[in-house]
Enzyme design. Sequence first.
Site, PDB file in Angstrom:
ATOM      1  N   ASN A 210     -39.180  73.416 -59.155  1.00  0.00           N
ATOM      2  CA  ASN A 210     -38.227  72.579 -59.601  1.00  0.00           C
ATOM      3  C   ASN A 210     -37.191  73.335 -60.206  1.00  0.00           C
ATOM      4  O   ASN A 210     -37.128  74.353 -60.025  1.00  0.00           O
ATOM      5  CB  ASN A 210     -38.693  71.355 -60.874  1.00  0.00           C
ATOM      6  CG  ASN A 210     -39.296  72.332 -62.066  1.00  0.00           C
ATOM      7  OD1 ASN A 210     -38.482  73.124 -62.597  1.00  0.00           O
ATOM      8  ND2 ASN A 210     -40.530  72.238 -62.558  1.00  0.00           N
ATOM      9  N   ASP A 278     -46.560  68.668 -62.652  1.00  0.00           N
ATOM     10  CA  ASP A 278     -47.331  67.746 -63.219  1.00  0.00           C
ATOM     11  C   ASP A 278     -48.607  67.857 -62.194  1.00  0.00           C
ATOM     12  O   ASP A 278     -49.618  67.481 -62.334  1.00  0.00           O
ATOM     13  CB  ASP A 278     -46.963  66.258 -63.192  1.00  0.00           C
ATOM     14  CG  ASP A 278     -46.104  66.119 -64.404  1.00  0.00           C
ATOM     15  OD1 ASP A 278     -46.343  66.761 -65.582  1.00  0.00           O
ATOM     16  OD2 ASP A 278     -44.921  65.447 -64.242  1.00  0.00           O
ATOM     17  N   LYS A 288     -50.752  81.165 -43.874  1.00  0.00           N
ATOM     18  CA  LYS A 288     -49.515  80.280 -43.478  1.00  0.00           C
ATOM     19  C   LYS A 288     -49.714  78.987 -42.823  1.00  0.00           C
ATOM     20  O   LYS A 288     -50.260  79.096 -41.643  1.00  0.00           O
ATOM     21  CB  LYS A 288     -48.145  81.243 -43.205  1.00  0.00           C
ATOM     22  CG  LYS A 288     -46.978  80.481 -42.837  1.00  0.00           C
ATOM     23  CD  LYS A 288     -45.894  81.373 -42.175  1.00  0.00           C
ATOM     24  CE  LYS A 288     -44.883  80.497 -41.912  1.00  0.00           C
ATOM     25  NZ  LYS A 288     -43.655  81.217 -41.127  1.00  0.00           N
TER      26      LYS A 288
HETATM   27  O1  PMT Z   1     -34.395  75.610 -67.730  1.00  0.00           O
HETATM   28  P1  PMT Z   1     -33.066  74.922 -67.687  1.00  0.00           P
HETATM   29  O2  PMT Z   1     -32.369  74.878 -66.515  1.00  0.00           O
HETATM   30  O3  PMT Z   1     -32.423  75.472 -68.899  1.00  0.00           O
HETATM   31  O4  PMT Z   1     -33.204  73.511 -68.097  1.00  0.00           O
HETATM   32  C1  PMT Z   1     -33.738  72.788 -69.325  1.00  0.00           C
HETATM   33  C2  PMT Z   1     -34.953  71.738 -69.083  1.00  0.00           C
HETATM   34  C3  PMT Z   1     -34.156  70.528 -68.384  1.00  0.00           C
HETATM   35  C4  PMT Z   1     -35.879  72.209 -68.031  1.00  0.00           C
HETATM   36  C5  PMT Z   1     -35.403  71.375 -70.417  1.00  0.00           C
HETATM   37  O5  PMT Z   1     -34.513  71.173 -71.371  1.00  0.00           O
HETATM   38  C6  PMT Z   1     -36.418  70.223 -70.445  1.00  0.00           C
HETATM   39  O6  PMT Z   1     -36.080  69.042 -70.289  1.00  0.00           O
HETATM   40  N1  PMT Z   1     -37.748  70.540 -70.196  1.00  0.00           N
HETATM   41  C7  PMT Z   1     -38.606  69.701 -70.003  1.00  0.00           C
HETATM   42  C8  PMT Z   1     -38.739  69.393 -68.549  1.00  0.00           C
HETATM   43  C9  PMT Z   1     -39.915  68.439 -68.275  1.00  0.00           C
HETATM   44  O7  PMT Z   1     -40.526  68.734 -67.310  1.00  0.00           O
HETATM   45  O8  PMT Z   1     -40.063  67.392 -69.073  1.00  0.00           O
HETATM   46  P2  PMT Z   1     -41.638  66.442 -68.844  1.00  0.00           P
HETATM   47  O9  PMT Z   1     -40.840  65.013 -69.013  1.00  0.00           O
HETATM   48  O10 PMT Z   1     -42.003  66.506 -67.267  1.00  0.00           O
HETATM   49  O11 PMT Z   1     -42.529  66.954 -69.615  1.00  0.00           O
HETATM   50  C10 PMT Z   1     -42.594  66.465 -71.186  1.00  0.00           C
HETATM   51  C11 PMT Z   1     -43.005  67.702 -71.888  1.00  0.00           C
HETATM   52  O12 PMT Z   1     -44.376  68.186 -71.675  1.00  0.00           O
HETATM   53  C12 PMT Z   1     -42.279  68.861 -71.968  1.00  0.00           C
HETATM   54  O13 PMT Z   1     -42.201  69.388 -73.130  1.00  0.00           O
HETATM   55  C13 PMT Z   1     -42.986  69.974 -70.877  1.00  0.00           C
HETATM   56  O14 PMT Z   1     -42.863  71.179 -71.071  1.00  0.00           O
HETATM   57  C14 PMT Z   1     -44.398  69.449 -71.317  1.00  0.00           C
HETATM   58  N2  PMT Z   1     -45.433  69.553 -70.001  1.00  0.00           N
HETATM   59  C15 PMT Z   1     -45.419  68.686 -69.089  1.00  0.00           C
HETATM   60  C16 PMT Z   1     -46.157  68.688 -68.142  1.00  0.00           C
HETATM   61  C17 PMT Z   1     -47.431  69.521 -68.239  1.00  0.00           C
HETATM   62  N3  PMT Z   1     -48.275  69.507 -67.297  1.00  0.00           N
HETATM   63  N4  PMT Z   1     -47.366  70.244 -69.244  1.00  0.00           N
HETATM   64  C18 PMT Z   1     -46.453  70.202 -70.480  1.00  0.00           C
HETATM   65  O15 PMT Z   1     -46.488  71.119 -71.263  1.00  0.00           O
END
Ligand code: PMT
Length: 402
Positions: A210, A278, A288
């Site tokens: 991403n 996810d 490949k």
């Molecule tokens: O890296 P930059 O370019 O500076 O951008 C910053 C950012 C947008 C990446 C950052 O600020 C941000 O929002 N990070 C979380 C992005 C995200 O994937 O969020 P989510 O809604 O999918 O996940 C929710 C939370 O669970 C997050 O804290 C994530 O780290 C955590 N998570 C999610 C999925 C997973 N399998 N394991 C996790 O720990």
Amino acid sequence: MQRLYRKRIVLGVGGGIAAYKSAELVRRLRDHGAEVRVVMTQGGREFITPLTLQALSGHPVHLDLLDPAAEAAMGHIELARWADLVLIAPATADLMARLAQGVADDLLTTLVLATNAPVALAPAMNQAMWADPATQANRELLLARGIRLFGPGSGSQACGDIGMGRMLEAEELARAAADCFETGLLTGKHLLITAGPTQENIDPVRYITNHSSGKMGFALAEAAAEAGARVTLVTGPVFLPTPDRVQRIDVVSARGMLAACEAAMPCDILIAAAAVADYRPEVVAPHKLKKDPSTGDGLLLQMVRNPDILATLAGRADRPFCVGFAAETENLLEYAARKLRDKNLDLIVANDVANPSIGFNSEDNAVSVIDRQQHETRFGQASKGHIARALVAFIAERYKES
Ligand code: PMT
């Protein structure tokens, strides 16, 4: 050690003989890693030329509030937002008086009112002017408002007098500027921070990922180190230098990130800023993948769920204080609040990634933090460094109350 690495400093130059030292100060600040933009008062220009400071800072010097060309390049409000620190050196008795009164009749004084960044003054004036009750009253007023004073020092003065009122030397000022970022709020605490994207392999040459650049997570790690914490930064593949005093662990996939985080436990506070995939392909092809005529123009990939790192660590017996991020393109606060509940978090930082000027790979961010009582605290648009310092201060406060 570059103690001011990437810190954005607006250097205000007032009209005093010590303005000649500002040239050296620009060099020292840059030597310490800072980005410097210079703003000069009318008086400052009588003592040193803007050209000198332009050459040393590498940027045009900002002179007038009402200069349409300069405002078009970076307006005074933008400059005020850009700054991590506004340092005025030299600060004359007149400038101190105007700042104490909240006067905004030139670019520098206007900028001081407009900025949210810390402001520091390096007074420089004749010893009798410094000792005058009016200057001392202004000094008290400025200190009471949270403006910092670096010096003045004592010694022989340009006018022949001896006493208090000398501007500190450039290196002393650069060190004092660096100290402004050392809050000590998390001294003795271990912070685990995740950052960047993860990459999930499809075959030996392709992967799913991403747009995360890691900037937000790295800024948090830097701010946490400046707050005195021991910081472990677990990061996906990014192109960023490691902040000072931060232990960095590079990983590639979500499973790699989970393993590294588990190995780094226990910690006091976990901040999960990483954008973790996810899902991952169920099978990584050993070679490949070739275009397969039997599947026409399509390719089907069977995906499986990755472990949730944050939820896993939040469910442990030695659970740390857990702060998540929620990157959303719609229904930001609702979805963020749901993740707070579902993942058993203490705080969640809601990040609107539909707006390209904030969020993924941008220099700035703007976020809302939601707590377990659904109370929302807003942090308006600013550099990721600025947002990170504000978030770390906020998290430290909530952690201490928990
Ligand atoms: O890296 P930059 O370019 O500076 O951008 C910053 C950012 C947008 C990446 C950052 O600020 C941000 O929002 N990070 C979380 C992005 C995200 O994937 O969020 P989510 O809604 O999918 O996940 C929710 C939370 O669970 C997050 O804290 C994530 O780290 C955590 N998570 C999610 C999925 C997973 N399998 N394991 C996790 O720990």
